[in-house]
Design a protein around this motif. Structure first.
Motif, mmCIF file in Angstrom:
data_model
loop_
_atom_site.group_PDB
_atom_site.id
_atom_site.type_symbol
_atom_site.label_atom_id
_atom_site.label_comp_id
_atom_site.label_asym_id
_atom_site.label_seq_id
_atom_site.Cartn_x
_atom_site.Cartn_y
_atom_site.Cartn_z
ATOM 1 N N ASP A 138 0.705 -1.161 -0.026
ATOM 2 C CA ASP A 138 -0.199 0.202 0.033
ATOM 3 C C ASP A 138 1.013 1.186 -0.023
ATOM 4 N N ASP A 173 0.271 4.338 0.415
ATOM 5 C CA ASP A 173 -0.076 5.442 1.327
ATOM 6 C C ASP A 173 0.502 5.114 2.658
ATOM 7 N N MET A 174 1.136 3.707 2.862
ATOM 8 C CA MET A 174 1.466 3.554 4.199
ATOM 9 C C MET A 174 3.002 3.416 4.194
ATOM 10 N N LEU A 206 0.958 -4.762 8.894
ATOM 11 C CA LEU A 206 -0.450 -5.251 8.275
ATOM 12 C C LEU A 206 -0.551 -6.658 7.585
ATOM 13 N N ARG A 219 -6.709 0.226 7.911
ATOM 14 C CA ARG A 219 -5.785 0.628 6.745
ATOM 15 C C ARG A 219 -6.845 1.547 5.751
ATOM 16 N N MET A 224 -7.056 4.941 7.670
ATOM 17 C CA MET A 224 -5.709 5.722 7.780
ATOM 18 C C MET A 224 -5.677 6.670 6.456
ATOM 19 N N LYS A 225 -6.008 6.100 5.511
ATOM 20 C CA LYS A 225 -6.168 6.947 4.049
ATOM 21 C C LYS A 225 -6.748 8.315 4.369
ATOM 22 N N LYS A 234 -5.104 10.390 8.095
ATOM 23 C CA LYS A 234 -3.956 10.727 7.949
ATOM 24 C C LYS A 234 -3.765 11.788 6.810
#
Lengths: 333, 298
Positions: A91, A93-94, A102, B28, B31-32, B35
């Motif tokens: 991902d 964005d992480m 994750l 997850r 968070m998008k 954040k």
């Protein structure tokens, strides 16, 4: 080493009732070896890997991984394998660390252990410094290494790698090869990889299956495959090229074939290193003087071309190729 | 990796429960959102703009008040006009104030639009290979879908709460507000979001094409909105449309809110509203999970 960890029997996948992506494939992978699937694009490598990693259901045939049938016990299979897919799946964005955490939680690994493992793996793939950076800032090589770390987070017994070095620069490719060798040597892991790079298959794999049009054309160690196309070639020149000494050379057991080409001889042998000194010895005892000698080992390129064919892409009906690829692309996505 | 733990595999005590990974997947998605302050801001500001512009512009109350009628031959006192107008408003909208009527509709509107995107995210996950990656892990296929639904529910409810606060600041009638009323309203919205998110997710399960998905969303969102009582009461609509409104789950989410927050007479009884929403949520999420078992793996 001899225990089979992956067993595949008659595995077949047909897409849309017409395209046979994988056609009656059977093989086994031994515990602790690096097994390579070598073949051109669209040969069925990725489809096979997707079936073995439970992403696709086979149309026919059966397979087991770590003793679990892939159709009856997909969850157990998933638990015991790691997968490094062809695409970059993290991902963006992480951060790298968040991605690993994750994936760890998807395996049900408790947080404290996951954190420890994630840090060890980031160290292994040399991403420690980038661990808290967003994946969108990573280079292609870094992302590939992160994928590798993610595939190892559950400490799998078998790791599946789909084209692990596709599109990587030389340094990263070499690094990935090193990691793969380390996993095998230090951790006794079994690795199943697909590739279309010949030198990768040759240098890395213990055994190779050459696959084309969904069928396995040949399986063996790189040495066996090379030997199967006739072995080493010794070229020999004499000071006296008046007599034909082909028959003489043929007396040596290790020699398979002798051909006189112009003023020199082309000799085929499965073990060129051993045959060459014997030839020189024999010729000297008969009064001939060898002026020059060369030994050529067959490369994977020759093996590949022998079994996959030189011009098959051109020979095939173009529209057929295009529709086949289009169907595969749609079916896979 | 000091020893050969990697090779032995499964060295850690792994949580084998069905729910493992569910929170990680939900978080997850969230968070998008939280954040990225800009995204959070935009997603919150959009319903506020709708509420402010649409709600204030459609000032039905001003049809009667704020101006004096001078019909020749009749001399209607302003007092009479005002009481007629408030009677009409009360009968039509269940409150004397269209803005308050619409504010509740906006709660369901913002939820509809947020739920719509739950389908989009699974299309992106498929395209980027992330979905394949999580499908090779032992996480339950149901958890993948539930993660999407939960994150959508949480986002929707937070946005609905913001809309409600803004509506109050802009002059929504709060004379009938109560704690149980608020809790009941959000319970109704919660059920509605689960159903809607599951619906949009189901439509996207097999899709790899975000453009088709966008087209489906656009095809569904405005009809779902207009064929509901979110913007206008069903009883003034043509009969055939009223039937559609009475099937549309959005109508029931709105109806709960109107009854509990504004004390309006409802389209149906509160019990029926809730029963309908519970059935909607359970059926659609169950179908979503069943389909995910079937369709996530080909």
């Amino acid at each position: 080493m001899s225990e089979s960890i992956i067993l595949v029997e008659g595995l077949t996948k047909v897409f849309n009732a017409k395209v046979k992506a994988v056609d009656d494939v059977s093989f086994d992978v031994k515990q602790g070896e690096i097994f390579g699937f070598l073949g051109p694009n669209g040969a069925g490598k990725t489809t096979t890997i997707k079936m073995l990693t439970t992403l696709l259901k086979p149309t026919l045939g059966k397979a087991s991984v770590c003793g679990y049938d892939i159709i009856k016990y997909p969850t157990e299979v998933r638990r015991s394998i790691g997968v490094v897919p062809q695409e970059y799946t993290a991902d963006e964005d992480m951060t790298g660390l968040e991605n690993l955490m994750l994936v760890a939680s998807l395996y049900g690994i408790p947080k404290s252990i996951a954190k420890e493992r994630a840090e060890e793996l980031l160290q292994l793939v040399e991403l420690k410094d980038a661990a808290t950076r967003k994946v969108s800032t990573y280079s292609g090589g870094m992302r590939r290494r992160l994928e590798l770390a993610a595939g190892l987070i559950n400490h799998p017994r078998v790791l599946f790698l789909d084209e692990p070095t596709l599109g990587l620069d030389v340094q990263t490719r070499t690094a990935v090869w090193q990691y793969i060798r380390r996993l095998k040597e230090e951790y006794k892991m079994t690795l199943f990889m697909t590739t279309h790079y010949l030198e990768e298959a040759d240098g890395l794999c213990d055994r190779i299956a050459i696959i084309d049009h969904g069928k396995i054309v040949r399986i063996g160690t790189p040495q066996e495959l090379k030997a199967s196309i006739g072995g080493d070639v010794i070229e020999l020149g004499l000071d006296n090229d008046a007599d034909d000494i082909s028959a003489l050379i043929h007396q040596i057991k290790l020699v398979k074939e002798v051909k006189r080409v112009n003023s020199h001889y082309r000799i085929k042998s499965e073990v060129g290193e051993e045959a060459a000194p014997q030839i020189i010895e024999l010729l000297r005892s008969k009064g001939y003087h060898v002026t020059r000698i060369s030994l050529t080992k067959p490369t994977m390129d020759e093996v590949y071309l022998e079994y996959v064919g030189r011009n098959f892409r051109e020979e095939e009906d173009r529209t057929d190729v295009m529709t086949r690829r289009a169907v595969l692309r749609r079916a896979r996505a | 990796m000091k020893d050969d733990t990697i090779a032995k595999g499964l060295t850690a005590p792994e949580d084998q429960s069905v729910l493992h990974g569910l929170w990680a997947l939900t978080n997850r998605e969230l968070m998008k959102w939280y954040k990225v302050p800009m995204l959070l801001f935009m997603s919150l500001i959009q319903p506020v703009i709708w509420l402010g512009l649409f709600g204030k512009a459609m000032n039905f109350g001003a049809l009667f008040t704020g101006q004096s009628f001078n019909i020749p031959g009749l001399n209607i006192p302003k007092q009479v006009l005002d009481s007629i107008s408030s009677q009409i408003m009360e009968n039509t909208f269940g409150t004397t104030d269209y803005f308050s009527f619409l504010a509740v509709g906006m709660l369901t509107f913002v939820i509809l639009f947020t739920a719509m995107f739950s389908g989009m995210s699974i299309v992106w996950d498929r395209r980027f290979g992330f979905l394949d990656k999580i499908l090779t892990t032992p996480v339950s296929r149901g958890a993948i879908v539930m993660g999407k639904i939960f994150s959508s529910v949480i986002r929707s409810l937070v946005q609905a709460a913001v809309v409600l606060i803004v509506a109050v600041l802009l002059g929504m009638d709060i004379s009938k507000f109560s704690v149980t009323g608020l809790l009941g309203t959000f319970a109704g919205l919660f059920l509605m979001t689960i159903g809607l998110s599951s619906l949009f997710l189901m439509l996207a399960l097999r899709s790899t094409d975000w453009q088709t998905q966008m087209a489906i969303m656009n095809l569904l969102n405005l009809p779902l909105l207009f064929a509901s009582n979110a913007l206008f009461p069903a009883k003034l609509m043509p009969t055939w449309l009223e039937y559609v409104v009475r099937i549309n789950p959005i109508s029931y989410g709105t109806d709960v809110g109107r009854q509990l927050l504004l004390g309006s007479a409802g389209m149906a009884s509160l019990w029926f509203d809730f029963a309908y929403l519970v059935a909607f949520a359970i059926i659609f999420s169950a179908v979503g999970i069943i389909l995910s078992w079937r369709y996530l793996t080909q």
